[in-house]
Design a protein around this motif. Structure first.
Motif, mmCIF file in Angstrom:
data_model
loop_
_atom_site.group_PDB
_atom_site.id
_atom_site.type_symbol
_atom_site.label_atom_id
_atom_site.label_comp_id
_atom_site.label_asym_id
_atom_site.label_seq_id
_atom_site.Cartn_x
_atom_site.Cartn_y
_atom_site.Cartn_z
ATOM 1 N N VAL A 40 0.823 -1.190 -0.051
ATOM 2 C CA VAL A 40 0.146 0.028 -0.089
ATOM 3 C C VAL A 40 0.840 1.044 0.021
ATOM 4 C CG1 VAL A 40 -1.627 1.413 1.207
ATOM 5 C CG2 VAL A 40 -1.990 -1.268 1.358
ATOM 6 N N LEU A 41 0.412 2.340 -0.797
ATOM 7 C CA LEU A 41 1.134 3.466 -0.686
ATOM 8 C C LEU A 41 0.102 4.706 -0.642
ATOM 9 C CD1 LEU A 41 3.761 5.271 -0.885
ATOM 10 C CD2 LEU A 41 3.440 5.074 -3.351
ATOM 11 N N VAL A 42 -0.070 5.328 0.207
ATOM 12 C CA VAL A 42 -0.822 6.691 0.517
ATOM 13 C C VAL A 42 -0.384 7.881 0.665
ATOM 14 C CG1 VAL A 42 -3.078 7.357 1.902
ATOM 15 C CG2 VAL A 42 -2.647 4.947 1.583
ATOM 16 N N SER A 43 -0.441 8.953 0.018
ATOM 17 C CA SER A 43 0.261 10.064 0.193
ATOM 18 C C SER A 43 -0.950 11.133 0.079
ATOM 19 C CB SER A 43 1.108 10.419 -1.017
ATOM 20 O OG SER A 43 1.661 11.599 -1.012
ATOM 21 N N VAL A 49 1.497 9.289 3.913
ATOM 22 C CA VAL A 49 0.380 8.948 4.959
ATOM 23 C C VAL A 49 0.806 7.432 5.473
ATOM 24 C CG1 VAL A 49 -1.823 8.902 5.770
ATOM 25 C CG2 VAL A 49 -1.222 10.485 4.313
ATOM 26 N N GLU A 50 0.916 6.515 4.788
ATOM 27 C CA GLU A 50 0.850 4.952 4.848
ATOM 28 C C GLU A 50 1.683 4.442 3.656
ATOM 29 O OE1 GLU A 50 -1.842 1.145 5.600
ATOM 30 O OE2 GLU A 50 -2.980 3.289 5.450
ATOM 31 N N SER A 51 2.559 3.458 4.054
ATOM 32 C CA SER A 51 3.070 2.636 2.954
ATOM 33 C C SER A 51 3.696 1.371 3.673
ATOM 34 C CB SER A 51 4.220 3.371 2.491
ATOM 35 O OG SER A 51 4.979 2.466 1.660
ATOM 36 N N THR A 52 3.471 0.393 2.900
ATOM 37 C CA THR A 52 4.145 -1.065 3.412
ATOM 38 C C THR A 52 5.423 -1.272 2.351
ATOM 39 O OG1 THR A 52 2.306 -2.270 1.958
ATOM 40 C CG2 THR A 52 1.933 -1.890 4.596
ATOM 41 N N LEU A 53 5.819 -0.578 1.423
ATOM 42 C CA LEU A 53 6.765 -0.312 0.571
ATOM 43 C C LEU A 53 8.200 -0.213 1.281
ATOM 44 C CD1 LEU A 53 5.504 1.413 -2.414
ATOM 45 C CD2 LEU A 53 5.777 -0.873 -2.327
ATOM 46 N N PRO A 54 9.320 -0.945 0.632
ATOM 47 C CA PRO A 54 10.541 -0.971 1.455
ATOM 48 C C PRO A 54 10.988 0.794 1.329
ATOM 49 C CG PRO A 54 10.433 -2.721 0.001
ATOM 50 C CD PRO A 54 9.336 -1.899 -0.292
ATOM 51 N N ASP A 55 10.844 1.387 0.274
ATOM 52 C CA ASP A 55 11.131 2.667 -0.083
ATOM 53 C C ASP A 55 10.206 3.495 -0.624
ATOM 54 O OD1 ASP A 55 12.609 4.968 -0.457
ATOM 55 O OD2 ASP A 55 14.125 3.896 -1.856
ATOM 56 N N PRO A 56 9.135 4.049 0.293
ATOM 57 C CA PRO A 56 8.055 4.730 -0.199
ATOM 58 C C PRO A 56 8.335 6.203 -0.882
ATOM 59 C CG PRO A 56 8.232 4.946 2.337
ATOM 60 C CD PRO A 56 9.081 3.813 1.731
ATOM 61 N N ALA A 57 9.351 6.794 -0.475
ATOM 62 C CA ALA A 57 9.946 7.949 -1.092
ATOM 63 C C ALA A 57 10.307 7.882 -2.442
ATOM 64 C CB ALA A 57 11.178 8.467 -0.274
ATOM 65 N N SER A 121 9.465 0.734 -11.031
ATOM 66 C CA SER A 121 10.078 -0.327 -10.072
ATOM 67 C C SER A 121 9.920 -0.147 -8.573
ATOM 68 C CB SER A 121 11.374 -0.917 -10.410
ATOM 69 O OG SER A 121 12.468 0.219 -10.274
ATOM 70 N N PRO A 122 10.109 0.913 -7.991
ATOM 71 C CA PRO A 122 10.042 1.397 -6.605
ATOM 72 C C PRO A 122 8.744 0.969 -6.050
ATOM 73 C CG PRO A 122 11.484 3.233 -7.659
ATOM 74 C CD PRO A 122 10.654 2.223 -8.994
ATOM 75 N N LEU A 123 7.623 1.079 -6.916
ATOM 76 C CA LEU A 123 6.421 0.769 -6.736
ATOM 77 C C LEU A 123 5.991 -0.806 -6.740
ATOM 78 C CD1 LEU A 123 3.498 1.794 -5.576
ATOM 79 C CD2 LEU A 123 3.026 2.202 -8.327
ATOM 80 N N LEU A 124 6.594 -1.335 -7.832
ATOM 81 C CA LEU A 124 6.286 -2.584 -8.283
ATOM 82 C C LEU A 124 7.394 -3.964 -7.775
ATOM 83 C CD1 LEU A 124 5.164 -2.034 -11.990
ATOM 84 C CD2 LEU A 124 3.761 -2.159 -9.816
ATOM 85 N N GLY A 125 8.456 -3.324 -7.433
ATOM 86 C CA GLY A 125 9.618 -4.314 -6.956
ATOM 87 C C GLY A 125 10.568 -4.298 -8.376
ATOM 88 N N GLY A 126 11.894 -4.621 -8.099
ATOM 89 C CA GLY A 126 12.913 -4.615 -8.858
ATOM 90 C C GLY A 126 12.730 -5.733 -10.056
ATOM 91 N N VAL A 127 13.477 -5.459 -10.923
ATOM 92 C CA VAL A 127 13.763 -6.891 -12.145
ATOM 93 C C VAL A 127 15.308 -6.743 -12.268
ATOM 94 C CG1 VAL A 127 11.490 -6.159 -13.144
ATOM 95 C CG2 VAL A 127 13.539 -5.101 -13.928
ATOM 96 N N PRO A 128 15.465 -7.894 -12.774
ATOM 97 C CA PRO A 128 16.874 -8.237 -13.126
ATOM 98 C C PRO A 128 17.491 -7.058 -13.762
ATOM 99 C CG PRO A 128 15.606 -10.008 -13.296
ATOM 100 C CD PRO A 128 14.660 -9.330 -13.065
ATOM 101 N N GLY A 129 18.534 -6.658 -13.367
ATOM 102 C CA GLY A 129 19.477 -5.756 -14.000
ATOM 103 C C GLY A 129 18.805 -4.232 -13.804
ATOM 104 N N SER A 130 18.009 -4.284 -12.743
ATOM 105 C CA SER A 130 17.330 -2.919 -12.593
ATOM 106 C C SER A 130 17.539 -2.730 -10.869
ATOM 107 C CB SER A 130 15.848 -2.945 -12.796
ATOM 108 O OG SER A 130 15.194 -1.749 -12.592
ATOM 109 N N THR A 131 16.968 -1.550 -10.625
ATOM 110 C CA THR A 131 16.897 -1.202 -9.154
ATOM 111 C C THR A 131 15.497 -1.114 -8.745
ATOM 112 O OG1 THR A 131 17.312 1.120 -9.320
ATOM 113 C CG2 THR A 131 19.138 -0.167 -9.113
ATOM 114 N N GLY A 132 15.324 -1.442 -7.596
ATOM 115 C CA GLY A 132 13.832 -1.051 -7.030
ATOM 116 C C GLY A 132 13.703 -1.911 -5.736
ATOM 117 N N ALA A 133 12.476 -1.768 -5.348
ATOM 118 C CA ALA A 133 11.921 -2.558 -3.851
ATOM 119 C C ALA A 133 11.985 -3.783 -3.991
ATOM 120 C CB ALA A 133 10.522 -1.726 -3.495
ATOM 121 N N ILE A 134 11.836 -4.495 -3.297
ATOM 122 C CA ILE A 134 11.704 -6.165 -2.942
ATOM 123 C C ILE A 134 12.858 -6.758 -3.310
ATOM 124 C CG2 ILE A 134 10.150 -7.821 -3.490
ATOM 125 C CD1 ILE A 134 7.808 -6.028 -4.089
#
Length: 134
Positions: A40-43, A49-57, A121-134
């Protein structure tokens, strides 16, 4: 080369508009029939306001830069996409972005879809060769 963006949502940097509200839920599966992970990401007014993501910013920044063009693409000519497979992952993003309803599916079934995923990817999660959460 035509000068067109390399994928939907690419283009100049765009910050999340001041006063922007977003309330997004991401349902992610890594493989067909696999467990679903929900984030979840809420702004409100641009403030987290709320986030369960590793890097909400980073997620807010990615949505600010690419969200409008990826969640609400304008019709245009058909896209030519490389035929490559990035994996079985699927993400469904639902909620609201600046008062507009979001219901978007992301996968990695070809080059265009992989580019969309990488842009958020910061919202969805990283992929090989990329950066991002999860």
């Amino acid at each position: 080369m035509s000068g067109a963006p390399p994928f939907p949502g690419a283009g100049p940097d765009v910050d999340l508009p001041r006063g922007a509200d977003l309330e997004l839920t991401v349902a992610l599966t890594h493989s067909p029939g696999g467990p679903e992970h929900v984030f979840v990401l809420v702004s409100r007014s641009g403030e987290l306001v709320e986030s369960t993501l590793p890097d909400p910013a980073a997620a807010i920044a990615a949505v600010g830069r690419f969200g409008e063009r990826i969640f609400f693409p304008e019709p245009g000519p058909p896209m030519l996409c490389t035929q490559q497979y990035g994996g079985p992952q699927v993400a469904v993003v639902t909620g609201t972005f600046n008062g507009r309803t979001v219901n978007s599916q992301f996968s990695m079934t070809d080059g265009c879809e992989i580019a969309r995923w990488r842009a958020l990817s910061p919202l969805l999660g990283g992929v090989p060769g990329s950066t991002g959460a999860i």
